[in-house]
Design an enzyme around this catalytic site. Sequence first.
Site, PDB file in Angstrom:
ATOM      1  N   LYS A  81      -4.022  -8.094  -9.741  1.00 39.09           N
ATOM      2  CA  LYS A  81      -5.110  -8.408  -8.806  1.00 39.09           C
ATOM      3  C   LYS A  81      -6.194  -7.337  -8.893  1.00 39.09           C
ATOM      4  O   LYS A  81      -5.867  -6.141  -8.907  1.00 39.09           O
ATOM      5  CB  LYS A  81      -4.548  -8.459  -7.376  1.00 39.09           C
ATOM      6  N   LYS A 117      -9.837  -2.327  -5.371  1.00 38.81           N
ATOM      7  CA  LYS A 117     -10.486  -1.014  -5.347  1.00 38.81           C
ATOM      8  C   LYS A 117      -9.472   0.090  -5.602  1.00 38.81           C
ATOM      9  O   LYS A 117      -9.783   1.113  -6.197  1.00 38.81           O
ATOM     10  CB  LYS A 117     -11.130  -0.775  -3.968  1.00 38.81           C
ATOM     11  N   LYS A 173       0.832  -1.211   0.000  1.00 39.21           N
ATOM     12  CA  LYS A 173       0.000   0.000   0.000  1.00 39.21           C
ATOM     13  C   LYS A 173       0.867   1.262   0.000  1.00 39.21           C
ATOM     14  O   LYS A 173       0.538   2.239  -0.674  1.00 39.21           O
ATOM     15  CB  LYS A 173      -0.949  -0.016   1.202  1.00 39.21           C
TER      16      LYS A 173
HETATM   17  P1  TYM Z   1     -10.916  -5.814   1.477  1.00 35.87           P
HETATM   18  O1  TYM Z   1     -11.984  -4.840   1.749  1.00 35.87           O
HETATM   19  O2  TYM Z   1      -9.683  -5.369   0.799  1.00 35.87           O
HETATM   20  O3  TYM Z   1     -11.463  -7.010   0.623  1.00 35.87           O
HETATM   21  C1  TYM Z   1     -12.580  -7.743   1.067  1.00 35.87           C
HETATM   22  C2  TYM Z   1     -12.401  -9.225   0.740  1.00 35.87           C
HETATM   23  O4  TYM Z   1     -12.278  -9.409  -0.664  1.00 35.87           O
HETATM   24  C3  TYM Z   1     -11.112 -10.170  -0.936  1.00 35.87           C
HETATM   25  N1  TYM Z   1     -10.553  -9.728  -2.215  1.00 35.87           N
HETATM   26  C4  TYM Z   1     -10.263 -10.545  -3.233  1.00 35.87           C
HETATM   27  N2  TYM Z   1     -10.378 -11.878  -3.375  1.00 35.87           N
HETATM   28  C5  TYM Z   1      -9.988 -12.413  -4.550  1.00 35.87           C
HETATM   29  N3  TYM Z   1      -9.527 -11.674  -5.597  1.00 35.87           N
HETATM   30  C6  TYM Z   1      -9.399 -10.328  -5.503  1.00 35.87           C
HETATM   31  N4  TYM Z   1      -8.951  -9.616  -6.530  1.00 35.87           N
HETATM   32  C7  TYM Z   1      -9.769  -9.708  -4.271  1.00 35.87           C
HETATM   33  N5  TYM Z   1      -9.778  -8.424  -3.826  1.00 35.87           N
HETATM   34  C8  TYM Z   1     -10.251  -8.461  -2.564  1.00 35.87           C
HETATM   35  C9  TYM Z   1     -10.171  -9.871   0.219  1.00 35.87           C
HETATM   36  O5  TYM Z   1      -9.190 -10.875   0.371  1.00 35.87           O
HETATM   37  C10 TYM Z   1     -11.133  -9.807   1.377  1.00 35.87           C
HETATM   38  O6  TYM Z   1     -11.418 -11.101   1.861  1.00 35.87           O
HETATM   39  N6  TYM Z   1      -8.536  -6.474   5.718  1.00 35.87           N
HETATM   40  C11 TYM Z   1      -9.750  -6.846   5.034  1.00 35.87           C
HETATM   41  C12 TYM Z   1     -11.006  -6.409   5.771  1.00 35.87           C
HETATM   42  C13 TYM Z   1     -11.079  -6.892   7.165  1.00 35.87           C
HETATM   43  C14 TYM Z   1     -11.256  -8.244   7.595  1.00 35.87           C
HETATM   44  C15 TYM Z   1     -11.265  -8.209   9.018  1.00 35.87           C
HETATM   45  C16 TYM Z   1     -11.416  -9.452   6.918  1.00 35.87           C
HETATM   46  C17 TYM Z   1     -10.973  -6.125   8.299  1.00 35.87           C
HETATM   47  N7  TYM Z   1     -11.099  -6.917   9.423  1.00 35.87           N
HETATM   48  C18 TYM Z   1     -11.420  -9.384   9.775  1.00 35.87           C
HETATM   49  C19 TYM Z   1     -11.583 -10.612   7.670  1.00 35.87           C
HETATM   50  C20 TYM Z   1     -11.591 -10.571   9.091  1.00 35.87           C
HETATM   51  C21 TYM Z   1      -9.698  -6.178   3.677  1.00 35.87           C
HETATM   52  O7  TYM Z   1      -8.942  -5.299   3.456  1.00 35.87           O
HETATM   53  O8  TYM Z   1     -10.570  -6.597   2.824  1.00 35.87           O
END
Ligand code: TYM
Length: 323
Positions: free
Chosen positions: A192, A195, A113
């Site tokens: 990948k 967002k 990031k």
């Molecule tokens: P975030 O908001 O970036 O993404 C949400 C979920 O989507 C998955 N993801 C993907 N999976 C496959 N291919 C992709 N291109 C892709 N982009 C995103 C992410 O792996 C995620 O599962 N840190 C987390 C949010 C969070 C969280 C937690 C998750 C905060 N606390 C506790 C689980 C448990 C995040 O940034 O997700």
Amino acid sequence: MTGGKKILVSGIQPSGTLHIGNYFGAMKRFVELQDEFESFIFVANYHALTSVSDANILAENTRNVILDYLAIGLTPENLFPQSDIPEVTELAWIFNTLITVPYLSRAVAYKEKVEKGLEATVGLFDYPALMAADILIMDADVVPVGQDQKQHVEIARDIAEKFNNRYGETFKLPKAHIMREVATVPGIDGQKMSKSYKNTIPLFATDEEIKKLVMSIVTDSKGEKEKKDVEADTVFALHRLFSETKLAELAERYKNGTIGYKESKEILIKNITSFIGPLRERRNKIARDNKNIFDVIENGRARAQKRARAKMKEVREKVGITF
Ligand code: TYM
């Protein structure tokens, strides 16, 4: 609450419009598993503060993710905004006193990031501690996530072990639940889907958006009659998600050189459109029917609060914050 079931915890940041990577990598699993597990699924709005600094946008995005969750079929009782559970940030602070700076420095998401231009705030660095608190406060057994979050779940496990060693058995050791074939969904540029990379196909995109985005997927320059490599092509990677019934036939045509990228994209557009269309209608209806979407998840918020409060009471006693 249904006793005896294992606990599922996961969240999504309201840091932008959700996309099909979020759906296939994580959200679809939430829906499939929500009855088998006792589920706590939230909108990680405190996490999103590490990248969203406009209050109106953050509030709007948070509301949108709740709507997205409801539209894909999650039960309102399983949903809540992270910020409704202040105990989570409290627990994250306690974890901050357990983990070391060198240990957190190994987190790859932070480095990525910062490389992409996000400001290297303490919050961004400490992101995994807050995520560990989300997971551990609920006594999670499984955490369905995409591949990019695997290390964060491992950090949560390490923190749980360290806490348990120091203060006695308190936290369960959670496991990441990652589906290999959708672990990393590619974006329209082949990286990948994310967002923050501006390469997404939104989960609730309009038909026109879908068409435009799929047509702009980057491919190699092979002509219509040339043999093509299914493993190297982003269009085909997305066919794996949307064109299941015709996948073998498409693979054959790629290998034989009987399909061009234009036709492949047209098939993909048709399949994505028929998948997203009904979801979008459902989302619009939920938005129309409910003035305040947070009212719909009132029970979910109360249920999560109850569980988190009980756990924090135990944690405070363990660490000596009691009077
Ligand atoms: P975030 O908001 O970036 O993404 C949400 C979920 O989507 C998955 N993801 C993907 N999976 C496959 N291919 C992709 N291109 C892709 N982009 C995103 C992410 O792996 C995620 O599962 N840190 C987390 C949010 C969070 C969280 C937690 C998750 C905060 N606390 C506790 C689980 C448990 C995040 O940034 O997700």
